[in-house]
Design an enzyme around this catalytic site. Structure first.
Site, PDB file in Angstrom:
ATOM      1  N   LEU A 170      52.472  39.429  51.973  1.00 49.33           N
ATOM      2  CA  LEU A 170      51.546  40.202  52.821  1.00 49.33           C
ATOM      3  C   LEU A 170      50.584  40.985  51.924  1.00 49.33           C
ATOM      4  O   LEU A 170      50.626  42.203  51.848  1.00 49.33           O
ATOM      5  CB  LEU A 170      52.330  41.142  53.747  1.00 49.33           C
ATOM      6  CG  LEU A 170      51.503  41.839  54.826  1.00 49.33           C
ATOM      7  CD1 LEU A 170      51.056  40.862  55.908  1.00 49.33           C
ATOM      8  CD2 LEU A 170      52.306  42.989  55.458  1.00 49.33           C
ATOM      9  N   GLY A 171      49.713  40.246  51.231  1.00 47.25           N
ATOM     10  CA  GLY A 171      48.715  40.878  50.362  1.00 47.25           C
ATOM     11  C   GLY A 171      47.379  40.929  51.070  1.00 47.25           C
ATOM     12  O   GLY A 171      47.305  41.048  52.294  1.00 47.25           O
ATOM     13  N   ARG A 193      58.228  41.079  47.510  1.00 48.22           N
ATOM     14  CA  ARG A 193      59.205  41.673  46.592  1.00 48.22           C
ATOM     15  C   ARG A 193      59.566  43.092  46.995  1.00 48.22           C
ATOM     16  O   ARG A 193      60.615  43.598  46.632  1.00 48.22           O
ATOM     17  CB  ARG A 193      58.669  41.637  45.160  1.00 48.22           C
ATOM     18  CG  ARG A 193      58.589  40.226  44.596  1.00 48.22           C
ATOM     19  CD  ARG A 193      57.797  40.183  43.344  1.00 48.22           C
ATOM     20  NE  ARG A 193      56.439  40.670  43.577  1.00 48.22           N
ATOM     21  CZ  ARG A 193      55.488  40.736  42.649  1.00 48.22           C
ATOM     22  NH1 ARG A 193      55.761  40.357  41.414  1.00 48.22           N
ATOM     23  NH2 ARG A 193      54.278  41.176  42.948  1.00 48.22           N
ATOM     24  N   ARG A 250      49.709  28.089  47.475  1.00 51.92           N
ATOM     25  CA  ARG A 250      49.724  27.062  46.436  1.00 51.92           C
ATOM     26  C   ARG A 250      50.827  26.063  46.781  1.00 51.92           C
ATOM     27  O   ARG A 250      51.893  26.458  47.269  1.00 51.92           O
ATOM     28  CB  ARG A 250      50.046  27.663  45.055  1.00 51.92           C
ATOM     29  CG  ARG A 250      48.919  28.487  44.441  1.00 51.92           C
ATOM     30  CD  ARG A 250      47.791  27.595  43.921  1.00 51.92           C
ATOM     31  NE  ARG A 250      46.732  28.335  43.268  1.00 51.92           N
ATOM     32  CZ  ARG A 250      45.630  28.788  43.859  1.00 51.92           C
ATOM     33  NH1 ARG A 250      45.430  28.575  45.146  1.00 51.92           N
ATOM     34  NH2 ARG A 250      44.710  29.435  43.172  1.00 51.92           N
ATOM     35  N   ASP A 274      47.205  23.333  53.374  1.00 52.78           N
ATOM     36  CA  ASP A 274      45.874  23.305  52.748  1.00 52.78           C
ATOM     37  C   ASP A 274      45.998  23.057  51.247  1.00 52.78           C
ATOM     38  O   ASP A 274      44.993  22.833  50.581  1.00 52.78           O
ATOM     39  CB  ASP A 274      45.159  24.644  52.995  1.00 52.78           C
ATOM     40  CG  ASP A 274      43.727  24.665  52.475  1.00 52.78           C
ATOM     41  OD1 ASP A 274      43.014  23.649  52.657  1.00 52.78           O
ATOM     42  OD2 ASP A 274      43.303  25.680  51.880  1.00 52.78           O
ATOM     43  N   GLU A 279      47.481  18.558  43.313  1.00 55.99           N
ATOM     44  CA  GLU A 279      46.150  18.254  43.886  1.00 55.99           C
ATOM     45  C   GLU A 279      45.259  17.570  42.863  1.00 55.99           C
ATOM     46  O   GLU A 279      45.326  17.910  41.689  1.00 55.99           O
ATOM     47  CB  GLU A 279      45.478  19.560  44.327  1.00 55.99           C
ATOM     48  CG  GLU A 279      46.189  20.236  45.453  1.00 55.99           C
ATOM     49  CD  GLU A 279      45.610  21.615  45.750  1.00 55.99           C
ATOM     50  OE1 GLU A 279      44.551  21.979  45.190  1.00 55.99           O
ATOM     51  OE2 GLU A 279      46.220  22.323  46.549  1.00 55.99           O
ATOM     52  N   HIS A 297      42.452  21.573  50.475  1.00 52.26           N
ATOM     53  CA  HIS A 297      42.275  22.877  49.805  1.00 52.26           C
ATOM     54  C   HIS A 297      40.872  23.454  50.096  1.00 52.26           C
ATOM     55  O   HIS A 297      40.061  23.608  49.180  1.00 52.26           O
ATOM     56  CB  HIS A 297      42.504  22.740  48.294  1.00 52.26           C
ATOM     57  CG  HIS A 297      42.813  24.070  47.641  1.00 52.26           C
ATOM     58  ND1 HIS A 297      43.615  24.198  46.543  1.00 52.26           N
ATOM     59  CD2 HIS A 297      42.398  25.337  47.940  1.00 52.26           C
ATOM     60  CE1 HIS A 297      43.688  25.472  46.191  1.00 52.26           C
ATOM     61  NE2 HIS A 297      42.963  26.188  47.027  1.00 52.26           N
TER      62      HIS A 297
HETATM   63  P1  NAP Z   1      47.621  39.461  46.751  1.00 53.96           P
HETATM   64  O1  NAP Z   1      46.766  40.441  47.444  1.00 53.96           O
HETATM   65  O2  NAP Z   1      48.058  39.721  45.352  1.00 53.96           O
HETATM   66  O3  NAP Z   1      48.899  39.226  47.676  1.00 53.96           O
HETATM   67  C1  NAP Z   1      49.990  38.500  47.262  1.00 53.96           C
HETATM   68  C2  NAP Z   1      51.210  38.936  48.065  1.00 53.96           C
HETATM   69  O4  NAP Z   1      52.315  38.148  47.632  1.00 53.96           O
HETATM   70  C3  NAP Z   1      51.576  40.387  47.865  1.00 53.96           C
HETATM   71  O5  NAP Z   1      51.791  40.961  49.124  1.00 53.96           O
HETATM   72  C4  NAP Z   1      52.874  40.354  47.069  1.00 53.96           C
HETATM   73  O6  NAP Z   1      53.729  41.385  47.549  1.00 53.96           O
HETATM   74  C5  NAP Z   1      53.445  38.981  47.398  1.00 53.96           C
HETATM   75  N1  NAP Z   1      54.216  38.440  46.272  1.00 53.96           N
HETATM   76  C6  NAP Z   1      53.882  38.428  44.960  1.00 53.96           C
HETATM   77  N2  NAP Z   1      54.859  37.867  44.246  1.00 53.96           N
HETATM   78  C7  NAP Z   1      55.820  37.527  45.114  1.00 53.96           C
HETATM   79  C8  NAP Z   1      57.092  36.915  44.965  1.00 53.96           C
HETATM   80  N3  NAP Z   1      57.563  36.568  43.753  1.00 53.96           N
HETATM   81  N4  NAP Z   1      57.833  36.701  46.079  1.00 53.96           N
HETATM   82  C9  NAP Z   1      57.353  37.056  47.297  1.00 53.96           C
HETATM   83  N5  NAP Z   1      56.172  37.649  47.499  1.00 53.96           N
HETATM   84  C10 NAP Z   1      55.413  37.883  46.414  1.00 53.96           C
HETATM   85  O7  NAP Z   1      46.930  38.021  46.714  1.00 53.96           O
HETATM   86  P2  NAP Z   1      45.861  37.428  47.742  1.00 53.96           P
HETATM   87  O8  NAP Z   1      44.510  37.798  47.308  1.00 53.96           O
HETATM   88  O9  NAP Z   1      46.296  37.755  49.136  1.00 53.96           O
HETATM   89  O10 NAP Z   1      46.044  35.851  47.455  1.00 53.96           O
HETATM   90  C11 NAP Z   1      47.297  35.227  47.683  1.00 53.96           C
HETATM   91  C12 NAP Z   1      47.257  33.787  47.174  1.00 53.96           C
HETATM   92  O11 NAP Z   1      46.516  32.970  48.070  1.00 53.96           O
HETATM   93  C13 NAP Z   1      46.545  33.586  45.831  1.00 53.96           C
HETATM   94  O12 NAP Z   1      47.404  33.889  44.741  1.00 53.96           O
HETATM   95  C14 NAP Z   1      46.157  32.124  45.874  1.00 53.96           C
HETATM   96  O13 NAP Z   1      47.118  31.323  45.230  1.00 53.96           O
HETATM   97  C15 NAP Z   1      46.131  31.795  47.359  1.00 53.96           C
HETATM   98  N6  NAP Z   1      44.771  31.427  47.790  1.00 53.96           N
HETATM   99  C16 NAP Z   1      44.558  30.208  48.393  1.00 53.96           C
HETATM  100  C17 NAP Z   1      43.278  29.855  48.805  1.00 53.96           C
HETATM  101  C18 NAP Z   1      42.989  28.551  49.480  1.00 53.96           C
HETATM  102  O14 NAP Z   1      41.832  28.091  49.419  1.00 53.96           O
HETATM  103  N7  NAP Z   1      43.936  27.925  50.140  1.00 53.96           N
HETATM  104  C19 NAP Z   1      42.199  30.723  48.572  1.00 53.96           C
HETATM  105  C20 NAP Z   1      42.453  31.937  47.970  1.00 53.96           C
HETATM  106  C21 NAP Z   1      43.746  32.282  47.583  1.00 53.96           C
HETATM  107  P3  NAP Z   1      54.819  42.073  46.589  1.00 53.96           P
HETATM  108  O15 NAP Z   1      54.072  42.539  45.384  1.00 53.96           O
HETATM  109  O16 NAP Z   1      55.408  43.153  47.425  1.00 53.96           O
HETATM  110  O17 NAP Z   1      55.803  40.995  46.290  1.00 53.96           O
END
Ligand code: NAP
Length: 343
Positions: A170-171, A193, A250, A274, A279, A297
């Protein structure tokens, strides 16, 4: 974090950063990025060199800045060792699991990424993919195009009504998805976490326990060794036969062979993906199934959002070239007040 990277399309002198060094772009990626950087800074397109390896061997010590276009060109410790004076890796994307950021931090290299500018775009796709998957909309469209509607109506589907979405991660993006799902009347729970004090949703420390308590599992956590195959056969069993998995994070977070088995055997109802582990290769097992919706993607892949991401990369590189602090460093490579060269 949204808005940290500003849209500034001034043309610069083209003198470049410290000692006039070029920004190395290792792989083609989206053409737009190298073009945009070249408007302000000198760019070396490594993939266009006759022998990229030989170029690196000869010029590695001159490289101070790299613009990473994504996972096609992994930046690991061995690669960084070849660039002993590297100061910044500006990455095009918010996820940077293709870069060994921890090693970069230890070597005093700043890694920047593009947080915030893509949250809404990716969350739109996450929600669309959820509805497409639950209501079987791609299948319904194929049904019409294939001429079956004249014979019989499309079969009834599952529903979004009364569902609970469990968000793994939940980021920034996870929260943007939660806001949208709430507007659709979907209840939200989450896992990560740690518990977040300022969110109103129920927290689960265990992804398996959360999967048992929800019927849409939305994967939105970062890739990398810590989350590799975090969605495994046990999580899918807990999600259950009415459960829907949606992955916009991912491919590495999901055990793909286990997911194919779970979809085939009715362990879960359906999946919307997605992202994939290797990929652009997509496992044949997915292609053979009718209860999975597959996207190439495209989460952030609109002109507007990709431009904002490219601008964020450029803004970080321009800050470096002027000896200013980076705008969006990753947590593993915090700004300590000066660039490696001491500027
Ligand atoms: P973010 O703000 O850093 O959020 C990531 C969330 O994941 C945080 O809430 C974090 O909470 C949690 N997390 C981190 N490590 C974890 C673990 N080991 N186990 C469980 N939860 C964990 O990142 P964001 O900007 O939302 O982006 C998230 C991801 O989306 C990116 O890293 C990227 O891979 C993916 N993405 C995909 C696309 C697409 O085109 N499909 C586009 C952009 C991004 P805690 O710190 O409390 O664990």
């Amino acid at each position: 974090m949204a808005g940290v990277c500003h849209v500034r399309r001034r043309r610069g002198s083209g003198k470049g950063g410290p000692m006039g060094s070029e920004v190395l772009v290792p792989a083609a990626g989206m053409g737009l990025l190298a073009e945009l950087i070249a408007e302000r800074l000198p760019v070396r397109r490594l993939w266009l060199e006759e022998d990229p390896e030989a170029w690196l061997a000869e010029h590695g010590a001159e490289v101070r800045a790299v613009a990473s276009t994504g996972p096609k060109a992994a930046i690991d410790e061995a690669w960084m060792r070849r660039l002993p004076n590297l100061e910044i890796v500006a990455s095009y994307g918010v996820g940077y699991d293709h870069i060994d950021a921890r090693s970069a931090g230890e070597r005093g290299i700043i890694v920047t990424h593009t947080p915030g500018v893509l949250d809404d775009e990716v969350a739109d796709v996450a929600m669309a993919l959820t509805i497409m998957t639950v209501r079987r909309l791609p299948q319904a469209e194929r049904y019409l195009r294939d001429g079956h509607w004249v014979n019989a109506p499309f079969p009834l589907t599952a529903s979004l009504r009364g569902r609970t979405m469990g968000i793994l991660g939940l980021g920034r993006i996870g929260k943007a998805i939660a806001r949208r799902a709430e507007a659709f009347g979907v209840e939200i729970v989450y896992s990560g976490r740690r518990r977040q004090a300022d969110v109103p949703y129920r927290y689960f420390s265990s992804p398996t326990e959360m999967a048992a308590a929800c019927d849409i599992l939305m994967v939105a956590a970062p890739g990398g060794p810590e989350t590799r195959r975090i969605v495994d056969a046990g999580v899918l069993r807990a999600l259950g036969p009415d459960g829907v998995l949606v992955n916009i994070a991912r491919g590495s977070l999901v055990d793909e062979p286990a997911l194919i088995e779970a979809l085939r055997d009715g362990v879960i109802l359906a999946a919307g993906l997605d992202v994939f582990e290797h990929e652009p290769a997509v496992p044949a097992g997915f292609l053979a199934l009718d209860n999975v919706v597959l996207l190439p993607h495209v989460g952030s892949a609109s002109h507007k959002t990709r431009s904002a991401m490219a601008q964020c990369v450029l803004d970080n590189l321009v800050a470096w070239s002027e000896g200013r602090s980076p705008l969006t460093p990753t947590p593993e490579t915090p700004w300590r007040g000066a660039w490696r060269s001491g500027r």
